[in-house]
Design a protein around this motif. Sequence first.
Motif, PDB file in Angstrom:
ATOM      1  N   LYS A   1       4.023  10.136  -6.832  1.00 12.62           N
ATOM      2  CA  LYS A   1       5.374  10.604  -7.681  1.00 12.62           C
ATOM      3  C   LYS A   1       4.426  11.032  -9.079  1.00 12.62           C
ATOM      4  CE  LYS A   1       9.441   9.115  -9.841  1.00 12.62           C
ATOM      5  NZ  LYS A   1      10.559   7.848  -9.816  1.00 12.62           N
ATOM      6  N   GLU A   2       3.492  10.251  -9.406  1.00 13.47           N
ATOM      7  CA  GLU A   2       3.036  10.450 -10.800  1.00 13.47           C
ATOM      8  C   GLU A   2       2.117  11.918 -10.855  1.00 13.47           C
ATOM      9  OE1 GLU A   2       0.488   6.884 -11.226  1.00 13.47           O
ATOM     10  OE2 GLU A   2       1.971   5.854 -12.236  1.00 13.47           O
ATOM     11  N   ARG A   3       1.625  12.156  -9.498  1.00 14.29           N
ATOM     12  CA  ARG A   3       0.871  13.277  -9.321  1.00 14.29           C
ATOM     13  C   ARG A   3       1.867  14.493  -9.591  1.00 14.29           C
ATOM     14  NH1 ARG A   3       0.009  17.272  -5.727  1.00 14.29           N
ATOM     15  NH2 ARG A   3       1.209  16.169  -4.091  1.00 14.29           N
ATOM     16  N   LEU A   4       2.904  14.449  -8.738  1.00 14.57           N
ATOM     17  CA  LEU A   4       3.855  15.650  -8.906  1.00 14.57           C
ATOM     18  C   LEU A   4       4.517  15.671 -10.422  1.00 14.57           C
ATOM     19  CD1 LEU A   4       6.144  14.885  -5.642  1.00 14.57           C
ATOM     20  CD2 LEU A   4       4.344  16.734  -5.994  1.00 14.57           C
ATOM     21  N   VAL A   5       4.468  14.803 -10.908  1.00 17.23           N
ATOM     22  CA  VAL A   5       5.178  14.778 -12.415  1.00 17.23           C
ATOM     23  C   VAL A   5       4.126  15.531 -13.151  1.00 17.23           C
ATOM     24  CG1 VAL A   5       5.681  13.346 -14.282  1.00 17.23           C
ATOM     25  CG2 VAL A   5       6.824  12.703 -12.166  1.00 17.23           C
ATOM     26  N   ALA A   6       2.932  15.085 -13.037  1.00 20.23           N
ATOM     27  CA  ALA A   6       1.762  15.733 -13.815  1.00 20.23           C
ATOM     28  C   ALA A   6       1.624  17.169 -13.384  1.00 20.23           C
ATOM     29  CB  ALA A   6       0.660  14.897 -13.524  1.00 20.23           C
ATOM     30  N   GLU A   7       1.789  17.538 -12.210  1.00 20.09           N
ATOM     31  CA  GLU A   7       1.535  18.834 -11.947  1.00 20.09           C
ATOM     32  C   GLU A   7       2.957  19.829 -12.524  1.00 20.09           C
ATOM     33  OE1 GLU A   7       1.766  19.309  -7.743  1.00 20.09           O
ATOM     34  OE2 GLU A   7      -0.647  18.604  -7.441  1.00 20.09           O
ATOM     35  N   ARG A   8       4.083  19.178 -12.570  1.00 19.78           N
ATOM     36  CA  ARG A   8       5.267  19.770 -13.202  1.00 19.78           C
ATOM     37  C   ARG A   8       5.182  19.960 -14.624  1.00 19.78           C
ATOM     38  NH1 ARG A   8       8.540  16.133  -9.655  1.00 19.78           N
ATOM     39  NH2 ARG A   8       9.124  17.300  -7.864  1.00 19.78           N
ATOM     40  N   ALA A   9       4.602  18.918 -15.239  1.00 17.37           N
ATOM     41  CA  ALA A   9       4.241  19.003 -16.651  1.00 17.37           C
ATOM     42  C   ALA A   9       3.211  20.235 -17.165  1.00 17.37           C
ATOM     43  CB  ALA A   9       3.955  17.507 -17.129  1.00 17.37           C
ATOM     44  N   ALA A  10       2.217  19.988 -16.245  1.00 21.44           N
ATOM     45  CA  ALA A  10       1.063  21.132 -16.513  1.00 21.44           C
ATOM     46  C   ALA A  10       1.977  22.528 -16.364  1.00 21.44           C
ATOM     47  CB  ALA A  10      -0.158  20.803 -15.549  1.00 21.44           C
ATOM     48  N   ALA A  11       2.664  22.833 -15.310  1.00 21.47           N
ATOM     49  CA  ALA A  11       3.112  23.734 -14.846  1.00 21.47           C
ATOM     50  C   ALA A  11       3.960  24.443 -15.987  1.00 21.47           C
ATOM     51  CB  ALA A  11       3.958  23.906 -13.659  1.00 21.47           C
ATOM     52  N   ARG A  12       4.843  23.545 -16.666  1.00 18.30           N
ATOM     53  CA  ARG A  12       5.628  23.651 -17.799  1.00 18.30           C
ATOM     54  C   ARG A  12       4.944  24.091 -19.084  1.00 18.30           C
ATOM     55  NH1 ARG A  12       9.059  19.504 -15.674  1.00 18.30           N
ATOM     56  NH2 ARG A  12       7.768  17.901 -17.269  1.00 18.30           N
ATOM     57  N   GLN A  13       3.832  23.486 -19.387  1.00 19.22           N
ATOM     58  CA  GLN A  13       2.841  23.730 -20.259  1.00 19.22           C
ATOM     59  C   GLN A  13       2.330  25.020 -20.124  1.00 19.22           C
ATOM     60  OE1 GLN A  13       2.623  22.094 -23.187  1.00 19.22           O
ATOM     61  NE2 GLN A  13       1.114  23.308 -23.833  1.00 19.22           N
TER      62      GLN A  13
ATOM     63  N   LEU B   1       0.841  -1.126  -0.111  1.00 21.58           N
ATOM     64  CA  LEU B   1      -0.064  -0.137  -0.114  1.00 21.58           C
ATOM     65  C   LEU B   1       0.747   1.149  -0.090  1.00 21.58           C
ATOM     66  CD1 LEU B   1      -2.892  -1.102   2.628  1.00 21.58           C
ATOM     67  CD2 LEU B   1      -3.031  -0.611  -0.051  1.00 21.58           C
ATOM     68  N   GLU B   2       2.019   1.215   0.848  1.00 16.86           N
ATOM     69  CA  GLU B   2       2.743   2.405   0.661  1.00 16.86           C
ATOM     70  C   GLU B   2       3.395   2.719  -0.369  1.00 16.86           C
ATOM     71  OE1 GLU B   2       4.708   5.798   2.151  1.00 16.86           O
ATOM     72  OE2 GLU B   2       3.002   4.701   2.989  1.00 16.86           O
ATOM     73  N   ARG B   3       3.945   1.673  -0.978  1.00 16.85           N
ATOM     74  CA  ARG B   3       4.622   1.785  -2.544  1.00 16.85           C
ATOM     75  C   ARG B   3       3.553   2.276  -3.301  1.00 16.85           C
ATOM     76  NH1 ARG B   3       7.644  -3.011  -0.849  1.00 16.85           N
ATOM     77  NH2 ARG B   3       5.900  -4.506  -1.639  1.00 16.85           N
ATOM     78  N   ALA B   4       2.408   1.761  -3.374  1.00 17.50           N
ATOM     79  CA  ALA B   4       1.351   2.321  -4.226  1.00 17.50           C
ATOM     80  C   ALA B   4       0.974   3.989  -4.066  1.00 17.50           C
ATOM     81  CB  ALA B   4       0.032   1.311  -4.074  1.00 17.50           C
ATOM     82  N   ARG B   5       1.077   4.102  -2.781  1.00 16.54           N
ATOM     83  CA  ARG B   5       0.900   5.529  -2.481  1.00 16.54           C
ATOM     84  C   ARG B   5       1.862   6.617  -2.839  1.00 16.54           C
ATOM     85  NH1 ARG B   5       2.317   9.382   0.789  1.00 16.54           N
ATOM     86  NH2 ARG B   5       3.587   8.211   1.759  1.00 16.54           N
ATOM     87  N   GLN B   6       3.203   5.986  -2.762  1.00 13.84           N
ATOM     88  CA  GLN B   6       4.262   6.810  -3.365  1.00 13.84           C
ATOM     89  C   GLN B   6       4.313   6.834  -4.401  1.00 13.84           C
ATOM     90  OE1 GLN B   6       7.696   4.855  -1.538  1.00 13.84           O
ATOM     91  NE2 GLN B   6       7.263   5.514   0.654  1.00 13.84           N
ATOM     92  N   LYS B   7       3.968   5.786  -5.378  1.00 16.12           N
ATOM     93  CA  LYS B   7       3.870   5.765  -6.911  1.00 16.12           C
ATOM     94  C   LYS B   7       3.097   6.743  -7.368  1.00 16.12           C
ATOM     95  CE  LYS B   7       3.321   2.951 -10.909  1.00 16.12           C
ATOM     96  NZ  LYS B   7       3.218   1.487 -11.530  1.00 16.12           N
ATOM     97  N   ALA B   8       1.678   6.550  -6.657  1.00 14.55           N
ATOM     98  CA  ALA B   8       0.642   7.902  -7.206  1.00 14.55           C
ATOM     99  C   ALA B   8       1.257   9.245  -6.780  1.00 14.55           C
ATOM    100  CB  ALA B   8      -0.623   7.378  -6.160  1.00 14.55           C
TER     101      ALA B   8
END
Length: 441
Positions: free
Chosen positions: A32-44, A23-30
């Motif tokens: 990380k994916e959220r942060l990557v998506a936010e950075r991509a959205a900020a760059r865009q 569960l912790e690994r799944a939470r961390q992955k989610a």
Amino acid sequence: MALSQGDLLRSQKKLDERGKQNLERARQKAEKERLVAERAAARQAAREEEARQKRLAQLAAEEEERRQHAEEVEANLGVFFRAELVAVPAPESIAADKGIKRAADKILLPPSAGASLMSQDAYKNGPMFFQLTNAAGNRTHAGLLEFSAAEGFVALPRKVICSLWGPDATEEHCVGRLRVAYRRLPKGERAVFQPRSASFQQEVGEDIRGVLEGALLQHSCLTRGDWLAVPHGGQRYDLRICDLHPEAAVSVIDTDLEAEINPSIETEERIREEYEAATRRAAEAALAAAAAVAEAEAEAAAQEEERLRREALRRAKEAALPAEPSPGAAEPCAACLFRFPDGSRHSRRFPLDSPLQLLFDFVDSKGASGMLPGRYSLVTQYPRRVFLPSLAEAGAEAAAAERQLTLHSAGLTGPREVLFLEQQHQLQQQPGIGDAAGGGS
């Protein structure tokens, strides 16, 4: 083999821990994916904002270009011409061969420029003038000689070269691209010139007006900040154009121009140097005066401190004096009159067994005419006897002997003793206390 209750509990615990880890690994992955998506959205969003700002800047530049174009067209009575051309020196023989007047500031443009201007009936506005700007931002104006320059080039006479690159510029400085734009100039009404050298007024003298008019007849226009070459007596004098009216660039063709000559740059520099030197001298004098005032104040403070110290010493001596014996006292006394150098007199009665130092203490309590304790002696006139004060730096035996010396042993037993104050430096060759005790000089 049957499992015990403990084995089942341990197995269950391991399964629970493994589940928590998953569960912790799944939470961390989610996350990380959220942060990557936010950075991509900020760059865009940043790219889109940058593109929007560029579009706005481009639109503003286009709007400014349209505004300037409209202003130029209106100012030039419907004529618009701009070009970027490579600067080259113009041969001086062209105007001379054709007998063209006012050629000192006229340029050669390519035929394509002539075609563009003629198609707009620019000749109807009168003489053609052009604003020239080099890469350094220096700007001047020039008239038109003819449309015979090579395509992509503009040929400049010496006056225009000096106006763009400085009064000492040569043909070698005539390089780079120039922005050339058609300008309609008003007729000049007044011009203010400033010679570079003080020798211009000295050499030309009263003929300045005629010499200046002759130079202006070689030009078609003037620009504020330009340099005007004025020939006279085989010499060339450079005059800076300081001011023009009604605008910063004017035509001098068929106009009555009022001219004013300012003091030369050389004279202004000399005056400025003299002013700066005078300012430095004034500042140095002010500093010296301030130092003198500070020194005087320090000296006055020291004098006041010394006065207060002497006054404190006088008061201390006055407070330490024993009571004066009354005239009817039974003990034998001597009446002493002290004559001070400032003319004042002070008298007092002293018992004969009083120490001699008591006389000095009394004199000190009266101020001793400004003399410090130990710096004066008491002297009788007839016969002359000299009495020295007790000295703190004297040896122990000498100091004890002086303390034991009384008025009686010093011979001051008369009914009225008159004593004078004399500074120590006046008595270096006089007899000391031992001589005084002997009774004479």
